[in-house]
Write a protein that holds these residues in place. Sequence first.
Motif, PDB file in Angstrom:
ATOM      1  N   SER A 254       0.740  -1.142   0.184  1.00  0.00           N
ATOM      2  CA  SER A 254       0.087   0.064  -0.221  1.00  0.00           C
ATOM      3  C   SER A 254       0.891   1.232   0.161  1.00  0.00           C
ATOM      4  O   SER A 254       2.084   1.154   0.131  1.00  0.00           O
ATOM      5  CB  SER A 254      -0.824   0.145   1.205  1.00  0.00           C
ATOM      6  N   ASN A 285     -10.013   4.556   3.415  1.00  0.00           N
ATOM      7  CA  ASN A 285      -8.888   4.477   4.400  1.00  0.00           C
ATOM      8  C   ASN A 285      -8.174   5.915   4.765  1.00  0.00           C
ATOM      9  O   ASN A 285      -6.928   6.026   4.218  1.00  0.00           O
ATOM     10  CB  ASN A 285      -7.890   3.419   4.454  1.00  0.00           C
ATOM     11  N   GLN A 318      -4.164   3.530   0.423  1.00  0.00           N
ATOM     12  CA  GLN A 318      -4.398   2.753  -0.849  1.00  0.00           C
ATOM     13  C   GLN A 318      -3.492   1.365  -0.984  1.00  0.00           C
ATOM     14  O   GLN A 318      -2.536   1.640  -1.127  1.00  0.00           O
ATOM     15  CB  GLN A 318      -4.767   3.760  -2.000  1.00  0.00           C
ATOM     16  N   ARG A 319      -4.462   0.548  -1.268  1.00  0.00           N
ATOM     17  CA  ARG A 319      -3.463  -0.695  -1.595  1.00  0.00           C
ATOM     18  C   ARG A 319      -2.687  -0.407  -3.224  1.00  0.00           C
ATOM     19  O   ARG A 319      -3.177   0.203  -3.904  1.00  0.00           O
ATOM     20  CB  ARG A 319      -4.281  -2.017  -1.742  1.00  0.00           C
ATOM     21  N   TRP A 321      -2.381  -2.514  -5.558  1.00  0.00           N
ATOM     22  CA  TRP A 321      -2.923  -3.094  -6.956  1.00  0.00           C
ATOM     23  C   TRP A 321      -3.854  -2.183  -7.637  1.00  0.00           C
ATOM     24  O   TRP A 321      -4.676  -1.426  -7.276  1.00  0.00           O
ATOM     25  CB  TRP A 321      -3.573  -4.658  -6.588  1.00  0.00           C
ATOM     26  N   ALA A 324      -7.625  -1.525  -6.681  1.00  0.00           N
ATOM     27  CA  ALA A 324      -7.841  -0.523  -5.777  1.00  0.00           C
ATOM     28  C   ALA A 324      -7.937   0.891  -6.193  1.00  0.00           C
ATOM     29  O   ALA A 324      -8.549   1.760  -5.927  1.00  0.00           O
ATOM     30  CB  ALA A 324      -6.842  -0.535  -4.612  1.00  0.00           C
ATOM     31  N   ASP A 325      -6.980   0.974  -7.353  1.00  0.00           N
ATOM     32  CA  ASP A 325      -6.974   2.562  -8.015  1.00  0.00           C
ATOM     33  C   ASP A 325      -8.544   2.709  -8.873  1.00  0.00           C
ATOM     34  O   ASP A 325      -8.874   3.690  -8.612  1.00  0.00           O
ATOM     35  CB  ASP A 325      -5.995   2.324  -8.793  1.00  0.00           C
ATOM     36  N   GLN A 327     -11.224   1.378  -7.920  1.00  0.00           N
ATOM     37  CA  GLN A 327     -12.073   1.636  -6.751  1.00  0.00           C
ATOM     38  C   GLN A 327     -12.073   3.014  -6.556  1.00  0.00           C
ATOM     39  O   GLN A 327     -12.984   3.982  -6.223  1.00  0.00           O
ATOM     40  CB  GLN A 327     -12.221   0.816  -5.517  1.00  0.00           C
ATOM     41  N   ALA A 328     -10.936   3.715  -6.181  1.00  0.00           N
ATOM     42  CA  ALA A 328     -10.507   4.801  -5.782  1.00  0.00           C
ATOM     43  C   ALA A 328     -10.913   6.040  -6.802  1.00  0.00           C
ATOM     44  O   ALA A 328     -11.536   6.953  -6.535  1.00  0.00           O
ATOM     45  CB  ALA A 328      -9.007   5.200  -5.635  1.00  0.00           C
TER      46      ALA A 328
END
Length: 393
Positions: A254, A285, A318-319, A321, A324-325, A327-328
């Motif tokens: 992350s 987060n 943020q993770r 992978w 995750a991006d 989703q962000a």
Amino acid sequence: IAADGSTHVDMRAMNRLLHLDPVNRVARVQAGMCWRDLQEHLDPWDLAIRIMQSYSNFSIGGSLSVNCHGRYVGAGPLAHSVRALQLVTADGGVRELDRQRSPELFSAVLGGYGGLGVVTEVELDLDENFPIRRDAQRVALDEYPDFFREQVHARPGILLHNADLMPPDFDRPLAISWTRTDQPLTLTERLVPRHLDYGREQNLIWTASELPGGGALREKFQTDRILREPVVVMRNHEASLDAASLEPRTRMVSTYLLQEYFIPVRSFAIFARRMAAILRRHEVNALNVSIRHSPADTVSLLKWAPQEVFSFVLYHKQRAWSGADRQAGTWTRQLVDTALALGGRYYLPYRLHATPQQFHRAYPEAAAFAALKRQVDPQRRFRNRLWDKYLPA
């Protein structure tokens, strides 16, 4: 700044102090110099940088290209303290720009993200270095705009100010001010020493963002200390913070990222609550949201503050992978829409999640910027992913 198949110019060796006028408080530097290096030149003269971001590791040319800002009360963006700059254009010409010589190009380069040429020299206004005292208190969310106007902006002597909102509710601003003082220093170093070990700070951020009850530990070991411990330092010391204190121990799993939204003063509480709802709904987060203030930008073309604003600086984890991006990107576009609906804007240096339509709503001046770019860079030699996405050929 990246672009596939591009050549990158490393400016770090262009780091000389070219001229220093201690009487008139002006410095001219090569644009590859970092703020921390300039501070070492200024401190023996009891001079300080007038406007910069909170951390000193960034290059001056890069800071100018994103038109950064800090916590300086009433100062606004870096553009307000830039007297002149030197620009190398696509045809190899060297141009000296200021508010009288080529003012349109001058204002477009400030916050132009490298799209118009290479900034090689910068001339800056300076200020006096002096001791400052930290004060902190809790403020109700709805009362914060009035508190800032009456207790911060209207009070002489306050140099720096921000307010921190903490998850999960983001509804109890911790207002932190730094005021000029004659009290004795609690830390005698005039600048933050280089290459310190920030393991404690890194562990605290990891604990707060990963462990159950981590927020309570941060409250105990960080927030409570800010509220109760007196701190008096030199202005240059507080301005020489090291971004290494924010670094994760590894980026394998992350990393920490920033976003920023600029909201008209009248919509402060509305945006704060809508932002908090979006962050909770998407289980972001978020470590904190830092609030700053800026008057209207009177200099740059692509201005993030066309009117008086409060800025919301979102610091989140943020993770690493790609999922995750993605989703962000979903919740980021919701935050951008929320800011736009309230007459605000968002900051461009971060992830390119905003749609082209959102970009042009936030920065209608982009059409004038594109027209100027066609004049000075008709072959689009200066490009990056930001301009490839939002101002394609």
